[in-house]
Motif scaffolding. Sequence first.
Motif, PDB file in Angstrom:
ATOM      1  N   TYR A  19      25.748   8.127   9.734  1.00 50.29           N
ATOM      2  CA  TYR A  19      26.940   7.467   9.195  1.00 50.29           C
ATOM      3  C   TYR A  19      28.194   8.138   9.748  1.00 50.29           C
ATOM      4  O   TYR A  19      28.162   9.296  10.174  1.00 50.29           O
ATOM      5  N   VAL A  20      29.290   7.399   9.709  1.00 49.41           N
ATOM      6  CA  VAL A  20      30.585   7.957  10.097  1.00 49.41           C
ATOM      7  C   VAL A  20      31.664   7.360   9.196  1.00 49.41           C
ATOM      8  O   VAL A  20      31.628   6.183   8.858  1.00 49.41           O
ATOM      9  N   ASP A  21      32.593   8.229   8.814  1.00 42.01           N
ATOM     10  CA  ASP A  21      33.748   7.791   8.033  1.00 42.01           C
ATOM     11  C   ASP A  21      34.943   8.572   8.557  1.00 42.01           C
ATOM     12  O   ASP A  21      34.886   9.808   8.650  1.00 42.01           O
ATOM     13  N   SER A  22      35.996   7.870   8.917  1.00 39.84           N
ATOM     14  CA  SER A  22      37.145   8.541   9.520  1.00 39.84           C
ATOM     15  C   SER A  22      38.430   7.811   9.172  1.00 39.84           C
ATOM     16  O   SER A  22      38.433   6.601   8.959  1.00 39.84           O
ATOM     17  N   GLU A  23      39.501   8.596   9.124  1.00 43.53           N
ATOM     18  CA  GLU A  23      40.820   8.038   8.878  1.00 43.53           C
ATOM     19  C   GLU A  23      41.810   8.716   9.809  1.00 43.53           C
ATOM     20  O   GLU A  23      41.849   9.960   9.887  1.00 43.53           O
TER      21      GLU A  23
ATOM     22  N   VAL B 294      23.170  15.536   5.431  1.00 43.31           N
ATOM     23  CA  VAL B 294      23.947  16.614   6.050  1.00 43.31           C
ATOM     24  C   VAL B 294      25.283  16.018   6.483  1.00 43.31           C
ATOM     25  O   VAL B 294      25.321  15.056   7.254  1.00 43.31           O
ATOM     26  N   ARG B 295      26.380  16.594   5.976  1.00 42.30           N
ATOM     27  CA  ARG B 295      27.723  16.090   6.270  1.00 42.30           C
ATOM     28  C   ARG B 295      28.484  17.102   7.108  1.00 42.30           C
ATOM     29  O   ARG B 295      28.534  18.284   6.763  1.00 42.30           O
ATOM     30  N   VAL B 296      29.083  16.619   8.210  1.00 40.98           N
ATOM     31  CA  VAL B 296      29.943  17.442   9.059  1.00 40.98           C
ATOM     32  C   VAL B 296      31.353  16.871   8.947  1.00 40.98           C
ATOM     33  O   VAL B 296      31.638  15.787   9.454  1.00 40.98           O
ATOM     34  N   THR B 297      32.229  17.620   8.273  1.00 44.90           N
ATOM     35  CA  THR B 297      33.573  17.125   7.949  1.00 44.90           C
ATOM     36  C   THR B 297      34.633  18.000   8.607  1.00 44.90           C
ATOM     37  O   THR B 297      34.529  19.231   8.574  1.00 44.90           O
ATOM     38  N   ASP B 298      35.628  17.368   9.194  1.00 44.35           N
ATOM     39  CA  ASP B 298      36.739  18.117   9.792  1.00 44.35           C
ATOM     40  C   ASP B 298      38.064  17.506   9.363  1.00 44.35           C
ATOM     41  O   ASP B 298      38.107  16.389   8.844  1.00 44.35           O
ATOM     42  N   ASN B 299      39.142  18.241   9.598  1.00 44.48           N
ATOM     43  CA  ASN B 299      40.490  17.741   9.304  1.00 44.48           C
ATOM     44  C   ASN B 299      41.269  17.544  10.601  1.00 44.48           C
ATOM     45  O   ASN B 299      42.447  17.870  10.697  1.00 44.48           O
ATOM     46  N   GLY B 300      40.558  17.001  11.600  1.00 44.01           N
ATOM     47  CA  GLY B 300      41.150  16.785  12.920  1.00 44.01           C
ATOM     48  C   GLY B 300      42.019  15.546  12.987  1.00 44.01           C
ATOM     49  O   GLY B 300      42.532  15.062  11.978  1.00 44.01           O
ATOM     50  N   GLU B 301      42.111  15.009  14.187  1.00 46.45           N
ATOM     51  CA  GLU B 301      43.019  13.885  14.421  1.00 46.45           C
ATOM     52  C   GLU B 301      42.544  12.579  13.809  1.00 46.45           C
ATOM     53  O   GLU B 301      43.328  11.669  13.555  1.00 46.45           O
ATOM     54  N   GLY B 302      41.241  12.463  13.530  1.00 46.15           N
ATOM     55  CA  GLY B 302      40.723  11.231  12.938  1.00 46.15           C
ATOM     56  C   GLY B 302      40.667  10.081  13.927  1.00 46.15           C
ATOM     57  O   GLY B 302      41.091  10.196  15.078  1.00 46.15           O
TER      58      GLY B 302
ATOM     59  N   SER C  36      37.597  13.330  10.044  1.00 50.26           N
ATOM     60  CA  SER C  36      36.380  12.531  10.189  1.00 50.26           C
ATOM     61  C   SER C  36      35.220  13.208   9.479  1.00 50.26           C
ATOM     62  O   SER C  36      35.197  14.432   9.313  1.00 50.26           O
ATOM     63  N   GLU C  37      34.247  12.389   9.105  1.00 47.72           N
ATOM     64  CA  GLU C  37      33.008  12.904   8.534  1.00 47.72           C
ATOM     65  C   GLU C  37      31.830  12.168   9.151  1.00 47.72           C
ATOM     66  O   GLU C  37      31.722  10.949   9.053  1.00 47.72           O
ATOM     67  N   PHE C  38      30.965  12.923   9.810  1.00 42.52           N
ATOM     68  CA  PHE C  38      29.723  12.389  10.351  1.00 42.52           C
ATOM     69  C   PHE C  38      28.588  12.936   9.490  1.00 42.52           C
ATOM     70  O   PHE C  38      28.589  14.120   9.118  1.00 42.52           O
ATOM     71  N   SER C  39      27.627  12.092   9.172  1.00 39.97           N
ATOM     72  CA  SER C  39      26.531  12.515   8.312  1.00 39.97           C
ATOM     73  C   SER C  39      25.241  11.834   8.727  1.00 39.97           C
ATOM     74  O   SER C  39      25.256  10.794   9.398  1.00 39.97           O
ATOM     75  N   PHE C  40      24.125  12.444   8.320  1.00 42.73           N
ATOM     76  CA  PHE C  40      22.811  11.855   8.597  1.00 42.73           C
ATOM     77  C   PHE C  40      21.833  12.330   7.542  1.00 42.73           C
ATOM     78  O   PHE C  40      22.013  13.381   6.920  1.00 42.73           O
ATOM     79  N   THR C  41      20.803  11.541   7.323  1.00 45.06           N
ATOM     80  CA  THR C  41      19.804  11.863   6.312  1.00 45.06           C
ATOM     81  C   THR C  41      18.569  12.487   6.953  1.00 45.06           C
ATOM     82  O   THR C  41      18.293  12.284   8.137  1.00 45.06           O
ATOM     83  N   LEU C  42      17.831  13.253   6.130  1.00 47.33           N
ATOM     84  CA  LEU C  42      16.577  13.866   6.561  1.00 47.33           C
ATOM     85  C   LEU C  42      15.587  13.841   5.408  1.00 47.33           C
ATOM     86  O   LEU C  42      15.979  13.794   4.228  1.00 47.33           O
ATOM     87  N   GLU C  43      14.310  13.915   5.763  1.00 47.03           N
ATOM     88  CA  GLU C  43      13.269  13.977   4.740  1.00 47.03           C
ATOM     89  C   GLU C  43      13.193  15.400   4.199  1.00 47.03           C
ATOM     90  O   GLU C  43      13.064  16.365   4.956  1.00 47.03           O
ATOM     91  N   LYS C  44      13.282  15.506   2.893  1.00 50.30           N
ATOM     92  CA  LYS C  44      13.236  16.820   2.248  1.00 50.30           C
ATOM     93  C   LYS C  44      11.812  17.138   1.807  1.00 50.30           C
ATOM     94  O   LYS C  44      11.098  16.277   1.292  1.00 50.30           O
TER      95      LYS C  44
ATOM     96  N   PHE D  20      29.201   5.297  18.027  1.00 50.70           N
ATOM     97  CA  PHE D  20      27.866   5.708  18.454  1.00 50.70           C
ATOM     98  C   PHE D  20      27.415   5.006  19.740  1.00 50.70           C
ATOM     99  O   PHE D  20      26.263   5.145  20.141  1.00 50.70           O
ATOM    100  N   GLU D  21      28.314   4.257  20.380  1.00 48.21           N
ATOM    101  CA  GLU D  21      27.966   3.596  21.640  1.00 48.21           C
ATOM    102  C   GLU D  21      28.022   4.589  22.799  1.00 48.21           C
ATOM    103  O   GLU D  21      28.781   5.559  22.776  1.00 48.21           O
TER     104      GLU D  21
END
Length: 361
Positions: free
Chosen positions: A331-335, A277-285, A340-348, A295-296
């Motif tokens: 996971y997190v990926d941002s620039e 599941v990916r949550v992506t925005d076009n914010g300030e990064g 930014s994009e925050f994502s996490f996995t789940l059992e399907k 995540f602290e």
Amino acid sequence: MSSQSNSTRRSYRFALRSSFFITMIFGGFLGLLHISGATILPWQFLTLIPCIFLVCIVVIQYRVQKFIYRRIKKIYEDVSLLESTDFAEREVATDMRTLTKQVEQFARNKKIEIETLKVREAYRKEILGNISHELKTPLFTVQGYIDTLIEGAHKDKAIRKKYLARAQKGVERLTYIVNDLDMITKLEIGDMSLEKTEFDIVDLIRQVFDQFEMKAAKKSITIDFDMVYRKPIMVRADQERIQQVIANLLVNSIKYGKKNGTTEIAIEDLINNKVIVRVTDNGEGIARPFVPRLFERFFRVDRTGSRKEGGSGLGLAIVKHIVEAHNERAYVDSELGIGSEFSFTLEKVAAIKEPKSVLPS
């Protein structure tokens, strides 16, 4: 072969070499006596030399082993006083090389332990400082309004109502912080049980959208899926906790999103019956150096301005711990300046179970 047998062999080697040198010196001395005129028969020479050699071996081996053993054992005992280590269970080595290796390994282990303790101490101090700061702001707010009311402002009904409402918001924030701290503590020590069920993740995300639609509208931020999901996507997890994960990520995206921006949620298949599941925005990064610490607990990139947005500062930490409690990854990926994009996995769930048709009798 054990270290004890190796060290004993090496100590015998030392005794043999030492005895050989002593015997050679004594043999040379007897040779000088013979040359100088002393009467030494060959059989006496051949008998005396081996006897000297054997006596030297016995004496040197006994004395060296006793001498080294006593002192090295004392070193082991002194080191064992520092902490219960492997030294207490090992045989005492009388070989210097073996002892050196063991002491060096002990020193390395202690250095690692000390460095770990320093990191934990620094982290503990930072956590305490952050908790103090987070609690201090609403506490002082509540105290200020109450003090003002006590000093006479309570006589004005309009001011009294306004100040009590503001004090109530401060108390609500305190409660929010304490509840989040309690939850993250339970997650960290594994004291929170998960009630895993099968549910449609698409439907759950729609519910979260409805919950925060007004909040997003205030900042003119559009929240939606990346595409139309016409079929359910069934996953197995704790529905209430996963709803909290999605809510925390969505709130974080809205909080730091730019005006007239967008936030999209995508659900993608992975291998081994997993979805991400990916949550992506076009914010300030976020700048790259800060990404690993997102995540602290209480970590904020902007330690002053971001607090104006409210919250406990524990949202992303809770996300990480809930996801990891499901044995999944976040996971997190941002620039900076892009988003930014925050994502996490789940059992399907492998397949949606179709209801069995009932045949007419």
